[in-house]
Design a protein around this motif. Structure first.
Motif, PDB file in Angstrom:
ATOM      1  N   ARG A 266       0.857  -1.198   0.000  1.00  0.00           N
ATOM      2  CA  ARG A 266       0.000   0.000   0.000  1.00  0.00           C
ATOM      3  C   ARG A 266       0.894   1.249   0.000  1.00  0.00           C
ATOM      4  N   PRO A 267       0.506   2.286  -0.748  1.00  0.00           N
ATOM      5  CA  PRO A 267       1.415   3.432  -0.938  1.00  0.00           C
ATOM      6  C   PRO A 267       1.604   4.336   0.269  1.00  0.00           C
ATOM      7  N   TYR A 268       0.677   4.316   1.232  1.00  0.00           N
ATOM      8  CA  TYR A 268       0.758   5.246   2.353  1.00  0.00           C
ATOM      9  C   TYR A 268       0.943   4.481   3.665  1.00  0.00           C
ATOM     10  N   ALA A 269       1.963   4.871   4.421  1.00  0.00           N
ATOM     11  CA  ALA A 269       2.125   4.275   5.754  1.00  0.00           C
ATOM     12  C   ALA A 269       1.036   4.773   6.692  1.00  0.00           C
ATOM     13  N   LEU A 270       0.729   6.073   6.640  1.00  0.00           N
ATOM     14  CA  LEU A 270      -0.271   6.654   7.542  1.00  0.00           C
ATOM     15  C   LEU A 270      -0.962   7.819   6.848  1.00  0.00           C
ATOM     16  N   VAL A 271      -2.287   7.819   6.875  1.00  0.00           N
ATOM     17  CA  VAL A 271      -3.060   8.907   6.276  1.00  0.00           C
ATOM     18  C   VAL A 271      -3.967   9.551   7.322  1.00  0.00           C
ATOM     19  N   PHE A 272      -4.317  10.813   7.049  1.00  0.00           N
ATOM     20  CA  PHE A 272      -5.314  11.518   7.855  1.00  0.00           C
ATOM     21  C   PHE A 272      -6.203  12.276   6.886  1.00  0.00           C
ATOM     22  N   THR A 273      -7.498  11.994   6.914  1.00  0.00           N
ATOM     23  CA  THR A 273      -8.436  12.608   5.972  1.00  0.00           C
ATOM     24  C   THR A 273      -9.314  13.615   6.710  1.00  0.00           C
ATOM     25  N   ALA A 274      -8.941  14.880   6.635  1.00  0.00           N
ATOM     26  CA  ALA A 274      -9.692  15.946   7.306  1.00  0.00           C
ATOM     27  C   ALA A 274      -9.156  17.288   6.830  1.00  0.00           C
ATOM     28  N   ASN A 275     -10.000  18.296   6.874  1.00  0.00           N
ATOM     29  CA  ASN A 275      -9.554  19.658   6.566  1.00  0.00           C
ATOM     30  C   ASN A 275      -8.895  20.275   7.800  1.00  0.00           C
TER      31      ASN A 275
ATOM     32  N   GLY B  22      -7.044  16.790   2.479  1.00  0.00           N
ATOM     33  CA  GLY B  22      -7.970  17.830   2.897  1.00  0.00           C
ATOM     34  C   GLY B  22      -7.330  19.184   2.694  1.00  0.00           C
ATOM     35  N   LYS B  23      -8.157  20.222   2.708  1.00  0.00           N
ATOM     36  CA  LYS B  23      -7.636  21.560   2.441  1.00  0.00           C
ATOM     37  C   LYS B  23      -7.108  22.218   3.715  1.00  0.00           C
TER      38      LYS B  23
ATOM     39  N   LEU C  27       1.103  16.802   1.601  1.00  0.00           N
ATOM     40  CA  LEU C  27      -0.191  17.425   1.345  1.00  0.00           C
ATOM     41  C   LEU C  27      -0.830  16.911   0.066  1.00  0.00           C
ATOM     42  N   SER C  28      -2.168  16.764   0.113  1.00  0.00           N
ATOM     43  CA  SER C  28      -2.918  16.571  -1.136  1.00  0.00           C
ATOM     44  C   SER C  28      -3.149  17.921  -1.803  1.00  0.00           C
TER      45      SER C  28
ATOM     46  N   VAL D  85     -10.954  17.551  -0.749  1.00  0.00           N
ATOM     47  CA  VAL D  85     -11.146  16.216  -1.305  1.00  0.00           C
ATOM     48  C   VAL D  85     -12.582  15.760  -1.073  1.00  0.00           C
ATOM     49  N   SER D  86     -13.047  14.891  -1.958  1.00  0.00           N
ATOM     50  CA  SER D  86     -14.403  14.365  -1.858  1.00  0.00           C
ATOM     51  C   SER D  86     -14.425  13.166  -0.916  1.00  0.00           C
ATOM     52  N   SER D  87     -15.627  12.718  -0.584  1.00  0.00           N
ATOM     53  CA  SER D  87     -15.767  11.527   0.245  1.00  0.00           C
ATOM     54  C   SER D  87     -15.156  10.314  -0.436  1.00  0.00           C
TER      55      SER D  87
END
Length: 409
Positions: free
Chosen positions: A170-179, A273-274, A289-290, A294-296
């Protein structure tokens, strides 16, 4: 009897995504569905009238609105008749005999104005048991039930858990999805208050920093009663609406503090997230950073590409969050601060991993250790996926909603 379930779209992207997953479940059970398009709300209202009452004659159909956060129940001019002062007095839902189910995905204090004048017969749902207790105390005339948030899936068919060899790639060790919202933005709201009120609210904030386990009402009411021993329930409720700034401050503080605890100690965090470009940190190379809103669906895909998915609870002390359940459904190991509800559902190192908001200095070493034990991490992720599939999808929540619908006349 034919049943029509009405959902709302194009009001809030995240809530539309929740609704689409609920709609899939109801459609699978043979219910008819109808979408109120908030980009074309007037047209949708006309189409709904035609569907339920063609030629002015209402058919024998039970219609139910399933909405979130009072969307469609907030005096929208296309859906309400107004009085001479421009205030909403009568809704399309009342006229067409539509039962309204409203899921509040935040603390009821955020909806103070809407809760003062609910649609008659509205059934409320809270995503945290302390929120449901708040409703029972301050709004006993509104029927309310606990309904946790659920995990998001891709709207197409979801993949099974991949084998360990492929999961390790998997490409990401750790992600956080939030603004991210800078704390300074929230402090501007507090800055508009006079010095005396600012001092009071910052004292309340300070109590949450010392004891992050407190629920919002618990922490705030202590100080309200210290200042006003004879304060009434009604005034506590009204004042809690002003505590939204406190709630947002502590959420934002701990969100930033948690991410920075990792970033500043050698752990790379992929944030989706922004706003994260505004974070000041000493090791920006670890904050990846993305760079956009980002969408759901983007968040689901990020979790599906991660070994660990980080969550910080938005001060839900007896509920869950969709980030946790989404991570589990996508085969990532969820890493979150606990709540009473989560501790009842999942064991630490069993289906997910917990960390302590009061001991964030321990978090980087926990993550590093987990990444060095991929078998342990994969095992928890696999068990978490099974647990989430069994009990924490939007189809599971639709079952509870269906029981409510079929139990009402």
């Amino acid at each position: 009897m034919r049943r029509l379930i009405i959902f709302c779209e194009h009001a809030v992207e995240t809530l539309t995504y929740f609704s689409k997953q609920l709609a899939q479940a109801f459609a699978g059970w043979g219910y008819e569905t109808f979408w109120m398009d908030f980009d074309r709300l007037g047209l949708s209202a006309w189409k709904l009238r035609q569907a339920l009452c063609p030629h002015g004659q209402c058919q024998g159909m039970q219609a139910v609105l399933v909405t979130f956060n009072f969307i469609g129940l907030s005096g929208e001019e296309q859906l309400w008749d107004m009085d001479g002062q421009g205030l909403p007095v009568d809704s399309i839902w009342e006229k067409l005999g539509v039962l309204c189910l409203n899921i509040m995905v935040d603390h009821p204090a955020y909806y103070y104005k809407a809760l003062r004048h609910p649609v008659p017969g509205m059934q409320a749902f809270c995503i945290d048991r302390t929120h449901a207790a708040y409703m029972e105390r301050f709004y006993p005339h509104i029927r309310c039930m606990f309904l946790p948030l659920a995990g998001n899936r891709l709207l197409q068919k979801e993949a099974d858990m991949e084998p360990l060899e492929r999961w390790l790639n998997r490409p990401y060790a750790l992600v956080f999805t939030a603004n991210y919202v800078p704390l300074e933005n929230i402090e501007k709201q507090l800055g508009r208050l006079g010095p005396q009120y600012q001092a009071f609210y910052y004292e309340v904030i300070g109590s949450f920093l010392k004891n992050p386990g407190q629920e919002l009402l618990e922490g705030a009411e202590y100080y309200l009663r210290r200042e006003m021993p004879d304060i009434s329930n009604e005034d506590v409720c009204a004042t809690m609406h002003t505590m939204i700034a406190v709630d947002l401050w502590i959420r934002t503080y701990f969100r930033e503090k948690t991410v920075l605890a990792l970033v500043e100690n050698g752990v790379q965090v992929h944030v989706f997230g922004k706003g994260w470009e505004m974070v000041s940190c000493g090791h920006p190379q670890n904050l990846i950073l993305s760079g956009r809103m980002v969408s759901s669906q983007d968040c689901v895909q990020a979790a599906a590409g991660a070994k660990i998915a980080l969550n910080t609870m938005p001060w839900f002390k007896d509920g869950g969050h969709d980030r946790i359940f989404t991570a589990m459904l996508q085969g990532a190991a969820a890493l979150t601060d606990p709540s009473k509800y989560l501790l009842e559902q999942f064991t630490d190192q069993g289906e997910l991993f917990y960390y302590d908001l009061g001991r964030l200095e321990q978090l980087p070493e926990l993550v590093k250790k987990l990444l060095q034990e991929p078998g342990k991490l994969y095992g928890a992720a696999s068990r978490g996926k099974i647990a989430a599939q069994k009990g924490h999808t939007w189809q599971c929540r639709a079952v509870a909603l269906r029981s409510t619908i079929e139990g009402r006349p």
